[in-house]
Design a protein around this motif. Sequence first.
Motif, short mmCIF file in Angstrom:
data_model
loop_
_atom_site.label_atom_id
_atom_site.label_comp_id
_atom_site.label_asym_id
_atom_site.label_seq_id
_atom_site.Cartn_x
_atom_site.Cartn_y
_atom_site.Cartn_z
N VAL A 269 0.81 -1.44 0.08
CA VAL A 269 -0.04 -0.01 -0.13
C VAL A 269 0.85 1.11 -0.09
O VAL A 269 0.58 2.21 -0.87
CB VAL A 269 -0.90 -0.15 1.38
N SER A 270 1.78 1.30 1.02
CA SER A 270 2.58 2.58 1.02
C SER A 270 3.38 2.79 -0.41
O SER A 270 3.68 3.94 -0.72
CB SER A 270 3.49 2.40 2.15
N HIS A 271 3.95 1.69 -0.78
CA HIS A 271 4.80 1.89 -1.94
C HIS A 271 3.81 2.40 -3.17
O HIS A 271 4.10 3.26 -4.16
CB HIS A 271 5.67 0.74 -2.22
N SER A 272 2.92 1.50 -3.35
CA SER A 272 1.97 1.68 -4.52
C SER A 272 1.33 3.20 -4.69
O SER A 272 1.05 3.61 -5.67
CB SER A 272 1.07 0.46 -4.75
N GLN A 273 1.19 3.65 -3.48
CA GLN A 273 0.42 4.88 -3.51
C GLN A 273 1.56 6.25 -3.82
O GLN A 273 1.05 7.34 -4.24
CB GLN A 273 0.00 5.28 -2.10
N ASN A 274 2.73 6.07 -3.37
CA ASN A 274 3.70 6.92 -3.50
C ASN A 274 4.43 6.91 -4.71
O ASN A 274 5.23 7.94 -5.01
CB ASN A 274 4.47 7.12 -2.23
N TYR A 275 4.67 5.82 -5.37
CA TYR A 275 5.65 5.68 -6.55
C TYR A 275 4.99 5.09 -7.70
O TYR A 275 4.09 4.27 -7.53
CB TYR A 275 6.66 4.60 -6.17
N PRO A 276 5.35 5.68 -8.86
CA PRO A 276 4.63 5.34 -10.10
C PRO A 276 5.19 3.85 -10.27
O PRO A 276 6.23 3.47 -9.95
CB PRO A 276 5.25 6.41 -11.21
N VAL A 277 4.45 3.23 -11.09
CA VAL A 277 4.76 1.60 -11.41
C VAL A 277 5.22 1.66 -12.64
O VAL A 277 4.44 2.25 -13.68
CB VAL A 277 3.33 0.92 -11.26
N PRO A 278 6.14 1.35 -13.10
CA PRO A 278 6.66 1.20 -14.57
C PRO A 278 5.70 0.36 -15.47
O PRO A 278 5.06 -0.62 -15.17
CB PRO A 278 8.14 0.54 -14.63
N PRO A 279 5.41 0.77 -16.67
CA PRO A 279 4.62 0.01 -17.49
C PRO A 279 5.06 -1.50 -17.64
O PRO A 279 6.40 -1.54 -18.00
CB PRO A 279 4.46 0.92 -18.95
N LYS A 280 4.19 -2.40 -17.70
CA LYS A 280 4.56 -3.61 -18.09
C LYS A 280 4.63 -3.80 -19.44
O LYS A 280 3.80 -3.58 -20.32
CB LYS A 280 3.39 -4.49 -17.42
#
Length: 174
Positions: free
Chosen positions: A16-27
């Motif tokens: 939760v904490s990482h996904s809310q604050n960091y963009p996820v690179p495109p798969k």
Amino acid sequence: MISFSYISLAMILSFVSHSQNYPVPPKTDELLFYIQRNHNSNTIIYNANFDSNGNLNKEEPILVYWIRYEENGQKMELRTIEKWYAYGVDWVRVNDRNTYKLTMVADKSRAFTLTQIEPFKAIVTTQINNINSELESMYIFADNSKAWPTVEYIEFFGCSTKSKQKEYEKIIVD
């Protein structure tokens, strides 16, 4: 049961904490895994490097670079010092079937394997909580208050190669 609940809670909070604050690179078909850090949202990408026939490039099976999210998401090569001491990866081909033993330059103690599973498709596996898992991402928390950052912990995120269930492990660095 208490330790399982604690681990599950830590895993959920971490996601939760990482996904809310960091963009996820495109798969993409090439994306093997990525590393994010507490310093900023810029992300290190590890891509499979395929030849025109869909096989891993024997000379350079992995391409490593930054996505500089804090600079309009531009792609940037790693600096030489980053390749040698932090985010670089060494490889040795293990057989003729496009399998490579990988070593992260920052931590030579953990084993990683790059395996081509079909044309234009490869995965990186490692042990996450003693379970053979496909690595999806890592999160590195470092104390940046000194001249050279000191890693305090590393989190591994992936899924079991057998059960396909999510796997998580947090390693405290002494």
